[in-house]
Enzyme design. Structure first.
Site, PDB file in Angstrom:
ATOM      1  N   LYS A   2     -96.931  -5.500  31.900  1.00 18.30           N
ATOM      2  CA  LYS A   2     -96.010  -6.005  30.876  1.00 18.30           C
ATOM      3  C   LYS A   2     -96.660  -5.837  29.491  1.00 18.30           C
ATOM      4  O   LYS A   2     -97.591  -6.543  29.143  1.00 18.30           O
ATOM      5  CB  LYS A   2     -95.663  -7.480  31.080  1.00 18.30           C
ATOM      6  N   CYS A  61    -109.796  -6.877  17.842  1.00 13.96           N
ATOM      7  CA  CYS A  61    -110.442  -8.088  18.357  1.00 13.96           C
ATOM      8  C   CYS A  61    -111.952  -8.049  18.185  1.00 13.96           C
ATOM      9  O   CYS A  61    -112.596  -9.072  18.005  1.00 13.96           O
ATOM     10  CB  CYS A  61    -110.084  -8.265  19.828  1.00 13.96           C
ATOM     11  N   GLU A  92    -109.603 -16.846  14.214  1.00 17.10           N
ATOM     12  CA  GLU A  92    -109.315 -15.416  14.148  1.00 17.10           C
ATOM     13  C   GLU A  92    -108.073 -15.194  13.279  1.00 17.10           C
ATOM     14  O   GLU A  92    -107.032 -15.804  13.527  1.00 17.10           O
ATOM     15  CB  GLU A  92    -109.052 -14.885  15.559  1.00 17.10           C
TER      16      GLU A  92
END
Ligand code: NAD
Length: 492
Positions: free
Chosen positions: A183, A291, A392
């Site tokens: 997905k 990331c 973040e």
């Protein structure tokens, strides 16, 4: 393949439907997919999966599991090599679609990222086929460790590196003998659909790769809750990982999570300061939607002026623009909601007394009607506890702090809850070893960044993740390891 709704994106035909059990399947509901290059550019209405879609995809994977799992690793390798060859034949098209959908620089997609997907498949095909079962004799028995396929695996990916992460996660699952339900994220769903077309073209057996489109909290949540699923491999935010972890725990299903980062970028006075500053300015690449980026610049006070002079020089060379153009180095952000989120961090930092020393605003780019660019931004936080250091941001926003001693550098490097990556610049081998080991992160680079060996373990410490992917680590995750013991002398 039963043809249903398809659209043309960047000259390539892309299906808007799910791919389940070897065929295209629609949904009554859809969601809109737009291009970050220009938000007025609508790419497609994509099928919005629901409970029935999830159940059908898991059933298809379950139906394919015994035949796929019964193949030898070498037989599965043949299929994976075929898929890799098909990818290599379509690099330009996949790159153009991924660029339109996600906004990543087209030239790096063409040069590296798409082909790396093929490399991942080949790497795992070969690694699984090379595996030798450990055999030893103990207490009068012959012992063997056997990797048995675990069963259907759900793979859920984020929007920031859709193609790279889908192939990175898919390869070990398939090589280990597990059919997959993939997905992709709802903000960048198209390249997964192209992958399904390629799987269909190379006649990967029906049900071995299923692609389900839709919203995380809807079809994603249904997939990870299905008790027939035997492995869950997730990359995304810690928030979503907590929900998925609860679903995995309910069904007692092993789960890996590759999550966010807030990497330290530590520069010592004995480093090549110019090289460090150049790499630090490179942390703005892909608009900071990486990331692994080293977003907290920690620079020894004795060299901070020299570092900053070079850093600003390199940052000034960055070109915000259309990611399809070769001159562009900074792409737009993925979505207006994300742009607002990034802007919100910077606005709150200002209000909290942090000093914005570079950028800090939305940027206009010629020709784009509804652009989503944000200026490369540098902030000097008033405190290490401030949000801009602790959370973040996932945009082109770096913070700058200074330190005096090596101990102070390590302490600052470790002073967040994250632990995905770290970057250290130093000219001393001893310091490289000491500080490298001292930084609490799954991957630490010294005097370089983003160089990765596909066989190395990859993952995060702290809230940056659970488990390790990469090399044999991912193969073992996807296997049910069995110890088979036979009494010596008892069988002919
Ligand atoms: P996200 O967590 O919002 O979504 C990731 C995926 O999870 C999407 O496909 C989404 O639809 C799905 N999802 C969301 N909620 C779900 C639920 N309850 N059940 C099942 N599926 C659900 O993350 P994002 O905004 O798409 O991606 C950005 C994040 O991903 C950042 O935190 C970034 O650092 C992280 N990331 C980590 C790595 C790594 O390797 N560690 C790599 C890339 C991105």
């Amino acid at each position: 393949m039963s043809e249903q709704r398809r659209v043309e994106v960047a000259g390539t035909s892309v299906s808007c439907e799910h791919y389940i059990g070897g065929g295209r399947v629609g949904s009554d509901a859809t969601f809109e997919d737009r291009s970050p290059i220009d938000w007025s550019w609508k790419l497609a209405d994509i099928a919005r999966g629901d409970r029935e879609t999830a159940a059908a995809a898991v059933a298809a994977a379950e139906g394919a599991a015994s035949a796929w799992g019964a193949l030898t690793a070498a037989e599965r390798a043949t299929h994976l090599h075929r898929l890799a060859d098909a990818i290599d034949g379509r690099v330009e098209q996949i790159a153009a679609v991924e660029c339109a959908d996600m906004g990543m620089l087209e030239r790096s997609l063409r040069a590296r990222v798409i082909a790396r997907g093929a490399a991942n498949l080949r790497n795992y095909a070969d690694l699984a086929a090379e595996h030798e079962e450990p055999v030893w004799s103990s207490k009068g028995t012959a012992n063997r460790v056997i990797r048995q396929p675990a069963g259907p695996a759900v793979i859920i990916t984020p929007w920031n590196a859709p193609w790279m992460l889908a192939t990175w996660k898919l390869a070990p699952a398939l090589a280990a003998g597990n059919p997959v339900i993939l997905k992709p994220a709802e903000w960048s769903p198209l390249s997964a659909s192209l992958l399904a077309d390629l799987a269909d073209e190379v006649e990967l057996p029906a049900g071995v790769l299923n692609v389900v489109q839709g919203i995380g909290e809807e079809v994603g949540a249904e997939l990870v809750s299905d008790p027939r699923v035997r492995r869950i491999s997730f990359t995304g935010s810690p928030e979503a990982a907590r929900h998925i972890g609860v679903a995995a725990a309910r069904n007692l299903v092993p789960f890996t999570a590759e999550l966010g980062g807030k990497g330290p970028f530590v520069v010592f006075e004995d480093a090549d300061i110019d090289a460090a500053a150049k790499k630090a300015a490179g942390q703005y690449d892909d608009a900071g939607q990486v990331c692994l980026a080293g977003t907290r610049l920690l620079v020894q006070a004795s060299v901070v002026d020299e570092f900053l002079e070079a850093f600003h020089r390199y940052a000034d060379e960055q070109v915000l623009g259309d990611p399809r153009e070769d001159a562009t180095t900074i792409s737009p952000l993925i979505h207006p909601t994300h742009l607002e989120r990034v802007e919100g961090f910077v606005d709150r930092a200002r209000a909290a007394g942090d000093r914005v020393v570079r950028g800090g605003r939305r940027a206009e780019v010629d020709g784009a009607r509804e652009g989503l660019w944000f200026e490369p931004t540098l902030i000097e936080p008033a405190s290490n506890d401030h949000e801009v250091v602790q959370h973040e941001i996932f945009g082109p926003v770096l913070t700058l702090q200074t330190f005096g001693s090596e101990d102070e550098a390590v302490e600052l490097a470790n002073a967040t809850d994250y632990g995905l990556s770290g970057i250290v610049y130093t000219g001393s081998r001893e310091r490289a070893e000491r500080v490298g080991r001292g930084v609490r992160a799954g991957t630490v680079w010294v005097n370089t960044f983003l160089v990765r060996d596909l066989t190395a373990p990859f993952g995060g410490m702290g809230i940056s993740g659970i488990g390790r992917e990469g090399g044999r680590y991912a193969l073992e995750f996807h296997a049910d390891l069995q110890t088979l013991q036979i009494l010596e002398g008892s069988v002919e």
